[in-house]
Scaffold this active site. Structure first.
Site, mmCIF file in Angstrom:
data_model
loop_
_atom_site.group_PDB
_atom_site.id
_atom_site.type_symbol
_atom_site.label_atom_id
_atom_site.label_comp_id
_atom_site.label_asym_id
_atom_site.label_seq_id
_atom_site.Cartn_x
_atom_site.Cartn_y
_atom_site.Cartn_z
ATOM 1 N N GLY B 89 52.062 5.997 64.144
ATOM 2 C CA GLY B 89 52.884 4.849 63.792
ATOM 3 C C GLY B 89 54.271 5.298 63.366
ATOM 4 C CG LEU B 90 55.560 6.045 59.743
ATOM 5 C CD1 LEU B 90 55.702 7.384 59.042
ATOM 6 C CD2 LEU B 90 56.210 4.966 58.921
ATOM 7 C CB CYS B 91 57.601 4.788 66.367
ATOM 8 S SG CYS B 91 55.932 4.391 66.815
ATOM 9 N N GLY B 92 58.815 1.936 64.343
ATOM 10 C CA GLY B 92 59.379 0.604 64.495
ATOM 11 C C GLY B 92 58.426 -0.319 65.213
#
Lengths: 142, 288
Positions: B89-92
């Site tokens: 995750g952590l990709c907008g």
């Protein structure tokens, strides 16, 4: 008549060669063929084998499996699913290729019982693989 | 009103968050460059392949003997959707936008009375789709261990898909992935791969075919699936890193803004404390 033509060898991951050559020996599915400048436009599928390109810069050889070659007016383009320079092929690489072909053959025998077509194709693939190994001096048993 | 010590702690914590997001952004930018190079290197193969296939397919399209991979099964009852997302995750909005696109499609198909089967590639997509469509999930391809997607990975997926097709599990196969346009823009895309579709190419040369046109077509169609999946995987990898670069850049900037705000608040309350103390001292002195 042009003396040289353009030759390029591409695999899915990168382009291996792009140069001017005088002739290319292609391991076609129906037998080897040599393409020289001004060859008739042809598309042929490949069997596992050695691709040999000779030109002013010398001769280079590649081990190719699967894919096709396109001979056109502007030159030869070989799209191989897997391709590596002959010198880089190690016994280990070859063993992996061979094991894969053998596995496909077994699978074909199991899934297509009484259908000679796919089984024969897989058997041919395996045999071609063994033949190319013998040709470049790598043993098929280890 | 938070105490001075609380404020100090918060500033310190936001500062370390900023350091982390900044580092992640730089890592993502470096990975993005690699992913872009990989996508670039794969382009000639895919383009040539598509050109040749398009020529072949046009010729074979009309005939009755066209392979099933090209002509379809003559039915379109069962759809297989291959949803490709990231493992992390952590990709907008990267993962969500692909999943959203797939969901719209799923709903439309279900409404039309079709059977939907979903094959997920990448953990994030599976997690999101599992909530609503648990019964439709038929498989998952795990790429967590894969550092750099190779053609082998695409081949594995293609083999899986083709196996299901041969077994008569579905009629139409569509892949969902994100097309990389540039660092700030990734477009979720759907592409039908079975029956195969091609961008029409202008066919100028007449080729000799060896063994035969049909033979070549039968040999190349399965490879074409792998090629298209490989292209999608590479586009996806580049998009993921692009999206992460953007998201982390934003996060870093937000952290910076927050630190500024907190610092002002901190200074104000410190000043208030000092003023208070002064007042106390002065009024104490006056009382004497």
């Amino acid at each position: 008549m042009a003396d040289t033509m353009h030759f390029s060898l591409v695999s899915p991951e990168r382009s291996l060669a792009a140069m001017q050559v005088t002739e290319v020996q292609i391991p076609g599915a129906e037998g080897d063929l040599t393409a020289m400048p001004a060859h008739a436009p042809t598309i042929t599928t490949l069997r596992p084998g050695l691709l040999r390109a000779s030109g002013p810069e010398g001769v280079s050889e590649y081990l190719v499996t699967g894919g096709f070659a396109e001979i056109g007016a502007e030159g030869v383009t070989v799209l191989a699913e897997r391709a590596m320079p002959r010198g880089d092929v190690t016994q280990k690489d070859f063993d992996a290729l061979l094991a894969e072909a053998a596995e496909l053959y077994e699978k074909a025998k199991a899934t297509f019982v009484n259908q000679p077509g796919p089984v024969d194709d897989a058997a041919k693939l395996l045999a071609d693989m063994v033949a190319v190994g013998t040709h470049i001096g790598l043993s098929s048993k280890s | 009103m938070p105490s001075l010590k609380d404020l100090k702690n918060r500033i310190a914590s936001v500062k370390s968050t900023r350091k982390i997001t900044k580092a992640m952004q730089m890592v993502a930018a470096a990975k993005l460059r690699r992913a872009q190079d990989a996508a670039e290197a794969a382009r000639p193969y895919a383009e040539r392949f598509n050109a040749v296939m398009a020529g072949l397919a046009q010729a074979a399209q009309g005939s009755d003997s066209a392979p099933r991979l090209l002509a379809g099964t003559g039915d379109e009852q069962t759809h297989l959707l291959v949803v490709m997302t990231a493992e992390r995750g952590l990709c907008g909005g990267f993962n969500s936008s692909i999943v959203k696109k797939a969901k719209v499609r799923i709903e439309a198909l279900l409404k039309g009375g079709k059977t939907v089967k979903i094959l997920t590639v990448g953990k994030k997509g599976r997690d999101q789709l599992r909530r609503d469509y648990r019964d439709h999930l038929v498989g998952h391809v795990d790429l967590t261990e894969v550092k750099r997607v190779g053609y082998v990975n695409a081949q594995d997926i293609a083999r899986d898909v083709l196996g299901r097709f041969d077994a008569g599990d579905f009629d139409v196969c569509t892949i969902f992935f994100s097309k990389f346009v540039n660092v700030v823009s990734q477009v979720p895309t759907e592409l039908q791969i079975i029956p195969a579709t091609f961008e029409p190419a202008e066919q100028s040369t007449l080729y000799d075919y060896e063994p035969s046109e049909e033979g070549i077509l039968a040999d190349l169609l399965p490879r074409n699936i792998a090629t298209q999946i490989f292209t999608a995987l590479l586009e996806n990898a580049a998009s993921e890193q692009g999206a992460r670069t953007g998201a982390m850049d934003n996060a870093t900037r937000n952290a910076g803004d927050m630190i500024d705000r907190l610092t002002i608040e901190f200074n104000r309350s410190r000043q208030a404390v000092i003023t208070n103390e002064l007042i106390e001292i002065i009024s104490g002195a006056e009382a004497l």
